[in-house]
Structures are given as structure tokens and as C-alpha cells.
Design a protein around this motif. Structure first.
Motif, PDB file in Angstrom:
ATOM      1  N   GLY A 205      16.146   1.320  -8.952  1.00 25.70           N
ATOM      2  CA  GLY A 205      16.282   0.633  -7.674  1.00 25.70           C
ATOM      3  C   GLY A 205      16.183   1.544  -6.468  1.00 25.70           C
ATOM      4  N   ALA A 206      15.912   2.840  -6.685  1.00 28.93           N
ATOM      5  CA  ALA A 206      15.853   3.779  -5.562  1.00 28.93           C
ATOM      6  C   ALA A 206      14.559   3.647  -4.766  1.00 28.93           C
ATOM      7  CB  ALA A 206      16.000   5.218  -6.072  1.00 28.93           C
ATOM      8  N   GLY A 207      13.514   3.075  -5.388  1.00 30.81           N
ATOM      9  CA  GLY A 207      12.243   2.906  -4.697  1.00 30.81           C
ATOM     10  C   GLY A 207      11.105   3.732  -5.264  1.00 30.81           C
ATOM     11  N   LYS A 208      11.349   4.433  -6.364  1.00 34.71           N
ATOM     12  CA  LYS A 208      10.336   5.325  -6.938  1.00 34.71           C
ATOM     13  C   LYS A 208       9.091   4.560  -7.378  1.00 34.71           C
ATOM     14  CE  LYS A 208      12.900   6.888 -10.287  1.00 34.71           C
ATOM     15  NZ  LYS A 208      13.978   5.849 -10.174  1.00 34.71           N
ATOM     16  N   THR A 209       9.301   3.514  -8.181  1.00 35.62           N
ATOM     17  CA  THR A 209       8.164   2.730  -8.664  1.00 35.62           C
ATOM     18  C   THR A 209       7.471   1.997  -7.522  1.00 35.62           C
ATOM     19  OG1 THR A 209       9.110   2.478 -10.879  1.00 35.62           O
ATOM     20  CG2 THR A 209       7.488   0.834 -10.197  1.00 35.62           C
ATOM     21  N   SER A 210       8.223   1.606  -6.513  1.00 33.91           N
ATOM     22  CA  SER A 210       7.618   0.923  -5.361  1.00 33.91           C
ATOM     23  C   SER A 210       6.606   1.824  -4.654  1.00 33.91           C
ATOM     24  CB  SER A 210       8.704   0.473  -4.382  1.00 33.91           C
ATOM     25  OG  SER A 210       9.491  -0.545  -4.956  1.00 33.91           O
ATOM     26  N   ILE A 211       6.868   3.123  -4.627  1.00 36.33           N
ATOM     27  CA  ILE A 211       5.899   4.060  -4.049  1.00 36.33           C
ATOM     28  C   ILE A 211       4.602   4.017  -4.843  1.00 36.33           C
ATOM     29  CG2 ILE A 211       5.396   6.518  -3.692  1.00 36.33           C
ATOM     30  CD1 ILE A 211       8.345   6.899  -2.958  1.00 36.33           C
ATOM     31  N   LEU A 212       4.698   4.039  -6.166  1.00 37.39           N
ATOM     32  CA  LEU A 212       3.494   3.987  -7.004  1.00 37.39           C
ATOM     33  C   LEU A 212       2.761   2.666  -6.823  1.00 37.39           C
ATOM     34  CD1 LEU A 212       4.598   5.633 -10.380  1.00 37.39           C
ATOM     35  CD2 LEU A 212       3.915   6.705  -8.230  1.00 37.39           C
ATOM     36  N   ARG A 213       3.502   1.576  -6.736  1.00 32.88           N
ATOM     37  CA  ARG A 213       2.881   0.260  -6.567  1.00 32.88           C
ATOM     38  C   ARG A 213       2.158   0.158  -5.224  1.00 32.88           C
ATOM     39  NH1 ARG A 213       4.111  -4.074  -9.550  1.00 32.88           N
ATOM     40  NH2 ARG A 213       4.109  -5.439  -7.717  1.00 32.88           N
ATOM     41  N   ALA A 214       2.721   0.784  -4.202  1.00 29.81           N
ATOM     42  CA  ALA A 214       2.059   0.777  -2.893  1.00 29.81           C
ATOM     43  C   ALA A 214       0.779   1.606  -2.922  1.00 29.81           C
ATOM     44  CB  ALA A 214       3.017   1.309  -1.823  1.00 29.81           C
ATOM     45  N   ILE A 215       0.807   2.743  -3.603  1.00 28.34           N
ATOM     46  CA  ILE A 215      -0.374   3.611  -3.683  1.00 28.34           C
ATOM     47  C   ILE A 215      -1.508   2.900  -4.417  1.00 28.34           C
ATOM     48  CG2 ILE A 215      -1.297   5.751  -4.685  1.00 28.34           C
ATOM     49  CD1 ILE A 215       1.557   6.939  -4.270  1.00 28.34           C
ATOM     50  N   THR A 216      -1.181   2.201  -5.506  1.00 27.53           N
ATOM     51  CA  THR A 216      -2.209   1.596  -6.352  1.00 27.53           C
ATOM     52  C   THR A 216      -2.674   0.228  -5.863  1.00 27.53           C
ATOM     53  OG1 THR A 216      -0.458   0.711  -7.782  1.00 27.53           O
ATOM     54  CG2 THR A 216      -1.466   2.803  -8.438  1.00 27.53           C
ATOM     55  N   GLY A 217      -2.071  -0.283  -4.802  1.00 27.55           N
ATOM     56  CA  GLY A 217      -2.482  -1.583  -4.287  1.00 27.55           C
ATOM     57  C   GLY A 217      -1.808  -2.758  -4.952  1.00 27.55           C
ATOM     58  N   LEU A 218      -0.837  -2.488  -5.835  1.00 32.85           N
ATOM     59  CA  LEU A 218      -0.111  -3.579  -6.497  1.00 32.85           C
ATOM     60  C   LEU A 218       0.946  -4.184  -5.582  1.00 32.85           C
ATOM     61  CD1 LEU A 218       0.318  -1.969 -10.029  1.00 32.85           C
ATOM     62  CD2 LEU A 218      -1.275  -3.791  -9.383  1.00 32.85           C
ATOM     63  N   ALA A 219       1.290  -3.485  -4.518  1.00 32.09           N
ATOM     64  CA  ALA A 219       2.214  -3.996  -3.507  1.00 32.09           C
ATOM     65  C   ALA A 219       1.685  -3.593  -2.138  1.00 32.09           C
ATOM     66  CB  ALA A 219       3.619  -3.442  -3.719  1.00 32.09           C
ATOM     67  N   ARG A 220       1.757  -4.498  -1.186  1.00 35.09           N
ATOM     68  CA  ARG A 220       1.203  -4.247   0.149  1.00 35.09           C
ATOM     69  C   ARG A 220       2.330  -3.869   1.117  1.00 35.09           C
ATOM     70  NH1 ARG A 220      -3.521  -5.730   2.880  1.00 35.09           N
ATOM     71  NH2 ARG A 220      -4.245  -6.776   0.997  1.00 35.09           N
ATOM     72  N   PRO A 221       2.271  -2.667   1.690  1.00 38.06           N
ATOM     73  CA  PRO A 221       3.302  -2.266   2.650  1.00 38.06           C
ATOM     74  C   PRO A 221       3.290  -3.149   3.897  1.00 38.06           C
ATOM     75  CG  PRO A 221       1.986  -0.379   1.927  1.00 38.06           C
ATOM     76  CD  PRO A 221       1.283  -1.611   1.455  1.00 38.06           C
ATOM     77  N   ARG A 222       4.464  -3.326   4.474  1.00 38.96           N
ATOM     78  CA  ARG A 222       4.554  -4.062   5.735  1.00 38.96           C
ATOM     79  C   ARG A 222       4.084  -3.170   6.890  1.00 38.96           C
ATOM     80  NH1 ARG A 222       9.883  -7.472   7.167  1.00 38.96           N
ATOM     81  NH2 ARG A 222       9.118  -8.518   5.282  1.00 38.96           N
ATOM     82  N   THR A 223       4.480  -1.896   6.852  1.00 41.10           N
ATOM     83  CA  THR A 223       4.055  -0.930   7.870  1.00 41.10           C
ATOM     84  C   THR A 223       3.828   0.421   7.206  1.00 41.10           C
ATOM     85  OG1 THR A 223       6.312  -0.237   8.392  1.00 41.10           O
ATOM     86  CG2 THR A 223       5.409  -2.066   9.691  1.00 41.10           C
ATOM     87  N   GLY A 224       3.167   1.313   7.932  1.00 42.69           N
ATOM     88  CA  GLY A 224       2.952   2.669   7.451  1.00 42.69           C
ATOM     89  C   GLY A 224       1.525   2.911   6.996  1.00 42.69           C
ATOM     90  N   SER A 225       1.257   4.148   6.631  1.00 44.89           N
ATOM     91  CA  SER A 225      -0.082   4.583   6.257  1.00 44.89           C
ATOM     92  C   SER A 225      -0.054   5.272   4.898  1.00 44.89           C
ATOM     93  CB  SER A 225      -0.615   5.560   7.320  1.00 44.89           C
ATOM     94  OG  SER A 225      -1.829   6.159   6.908  1.00 44.89           O
ATOM     95  N   ILE A 226      -1.088   5.001   4.085  1.00 42.10           N
ATOM     96  CA  ILE A 226      -1.264   5.690   2.804  1.00 42.10           C
ATOM     97  C   ILE A 226      -2.697   6.212   2.772  1.00 42.10           C
ATOM     98  CG2 ILE A 226      -1.119   5.556   0.291  1.00 42.10           C
ATOM     99  CD1 ILE A 226       0.579   3.015   0.641  1.00 42.10           C
ATOM    100  N   ARG A 227      -2.849   7.515   2.825  1.00 43.97           N
ATOM    101  CA  ARG A 227      -4.183   8.112   2.853  1.00 43.97           C
ATOM    102  C   ARG A 227      -4.397   8.947   1.596  1.00 43.97           C
ATOM    103  NH1 ARG A 227      -6.436   7.560   7.840  1.00 43.97           N
ATOM    104  NH2 ARG A 227      -7.934   9.248   7.510  1.00 43.97           N
ATOM    105  N   PHE A 228      -5.542   8.721   0.946  1.00 44.18           N
ATOM    106  CA  PHE A 228      -5.932   9.497  -0.239  1.00 44.18           C
ATOM    107  C   PHE A 228      -7.222  10.230   0.092  1.00 44.18           C
ATOM    108  CE2 PHE A 228      -8.340   9.675  -4.338  1.00 44.18           C
ATOM    109  CZ  PHE A 228      -7.527  10.610  -4.962  1.00 44.18           C
TER     110      PHE A 228
END
Length: 240
Positions: free
Chosen positions: A40-63
Motif C-alpha cells: 500500500g506504499a505506492g510501489k506498484t502504482s509507480i510501475l503501473r503509471a510507467i507502463t500505462g496501466l494507470a493514468r496519472p492525474r498530474t505530473g510527467s513521466i519521461r522515458f
């Protein structure tokens, strides 16, 4: 080293419950970076945001300098990012061979695919021994090796690993840890590692971020964090 991944000030919600609150992390080309923390700390949510499985409300992800926040997951894979999900997610009634080949679904270069497959089987000899078996008959550790191999079939430049030690016998955890180090050093694949086994994660990574309830609370060099009193108390059982 150039920045491969820049995850900046990301907020992510599931319905109206926040998962990430202004989180920023980065990863250099060739690095292994660990994300540690409780469920529940948010670790997997970071991976889901990077892979497009979850859409961030705000912020930037650059690869590699290009914005990927909200991108289609298949496009993210095609860009050079592969993820090994928590819980392995094998195709239990398909053979080891066919499970591995599923990882190459974005590729059409048959000769090169075969070369990648040969390298995966060389890296994980157990998979070669069980090549024709159905995946559901493998042990948990063998299945984890297979899903890491499946991700490598995509020829990623960045490999995301979600709890690779979860539910694995201690001896095989050591084997998997060694394989992660080898993938990073020998194949030049950058690694973002999510792990509750903080000791293992810190021992094989260059840098680490500790998360609590959707926030990064501590970050730094992994070797230094191993002796940080805050990390020792919260994540290493009070001793190293």
C-alpha cells in the motif's frame, strides 16, 4: 550517465483514493534502482503509471526524453520497457516455450527472436530442462524465472520487476537476485525493482527510494541506506 526515466511530481488516484502524492523518482541509463516499502506504499502504482496501466492525474513521466504518461501499454512495450508483474501471471496450460515466446509479441525478426530465446535458456537452465512442460507444473521459483525470461524476450532497455521474491523459496530468491544483477551488468538492461525484501533489494541496487502511503520518505545510495538507522528500524528489522 543520461537520465533514462524521469518520473516527476506524479499524482495518481484510484477512484477518489490517492495512491501517489507528488512522487518523483529517476533512473539513469544502466542503473538498478529499488523501490522499498510496505504493502500500500505506492510501489506498484509507480510501475503501473510507467507502463500505462494507470493514468496519472498530474505530473510527467519521461522515458529517454519522451513523455509517456498515459501512453498505451503496448506502445510502452514497443518503446523498450517490459514489466514482470507481481504474482507471476503465467499461462498455466501453455508450455514454457510458448510462455516465453509470448514476450516477443511486438517483434517480427524471427532469427533475432531465436537468438534472444537461446540467451534466455542459457541464463535459466531450469527452463531449458522444462522447455516442453506446461507452465502450471513448474515451481513458484521456476515460474518466476520464466516470467523474467518472458520479459527479456521483448529486448527491453528498462526492466520493471514487481516483487520477484514474493512466495519464492530462499535458495531460489538468491538465484533470482543473481540473475537480476547479471541482466543489468552483462546485458546492459536498466532495472527498476519493487521489493518488500528490502535487504535483498538494497544489496543488488545502486540507489533506492523508500515509500510510505504514496510518498517518497527516504532516498539515496543503496549501500549507505543499508546502514541508515531509519531504514534499519523500518525495513530491516532493526539490524543489518
Amino acid at each position: 550517465m543520461s537520465k533514462m526515466l524521469e518520473f516527476h511530481d506524479v499524482e495518481l488516484y484510484y477512484d477518489h483514493v490517492y495512491a501517489l502524492r507528488g512522487v518523483s523518482i529517476d533512473l539513469d541509463q544502466g542503473e538498478t534502482v529499488a523501490l522499498i516499502g510496505a504493502n500500500g506504499a505506492g510501489k506498484t502504482s509507480i510501475l503501473r503509471a510507467i507502463t500505462g496501466l494507470a493514468r496519472p492525474r498530474t505530473g510527467s513521466i519521461r522515458f529517454e526524453g519522451e513523455e509517456i504518461a498515459g501512453a498505451n501499454p503496448a506502445d510502452v512495450v514497443a518503446r523498450g520497457i517490459a514489466m514482470v508483474p507481481e504474482g507471476r501471471r503465467v499461462f498455466p496450460y501453455m508450455s514454457v516455450k510458448d510462455n516465453l515466446l509470448m514476450g516477443a509479441f511486438t517483434r517480427s525478426d524471427k532469427k533475432d527472436i531465436q537468438q534472444t530465446l537461446d540467451r534466455v535458456l542459457e541464463r535459466f537452465p531450469r527452463l531449458k530442462e522444462r522447455y516442453s512442460q506446461t507452465a502450471g507444473t513448474l515451481s513458484g521459483g521456476e515460474q518466476q524465472m520464466m516470467v523474467i525470461g518472458r520479459a527479456l524476450m521483448a529486448k527491453p532497455r528498462l526492466l520493471l520487476l514487481d516483487e520477484p521474491s514474493l512466495g519464492i523459496a530462499p535458495k531460489l530468491v538468491q538465484d533470482i537476485a543473481r540473475s537480476i544483477v547479471s541482466i543489468n551488468r552483462e546485458e546492459g538492461v536498466s532495472v527498476l525493482l519493487v521489493e518488500q525484501n528490502s535487504r535483498m533489494a538494497l544489496s543488488i541496487s545502486n540507489r533506492a527510494y523508500a515509500l510510505t502511503t504514496g510518498n517518497v520518505v527516504i532516498e539515496g545510495n543503496s549501500k549507505e541506506l543499508m546502514t541508515d538507522p531509519r531504514i534499519k528500524a523500518a525495513y530491516l528489522g532493526g539490524e543489518v
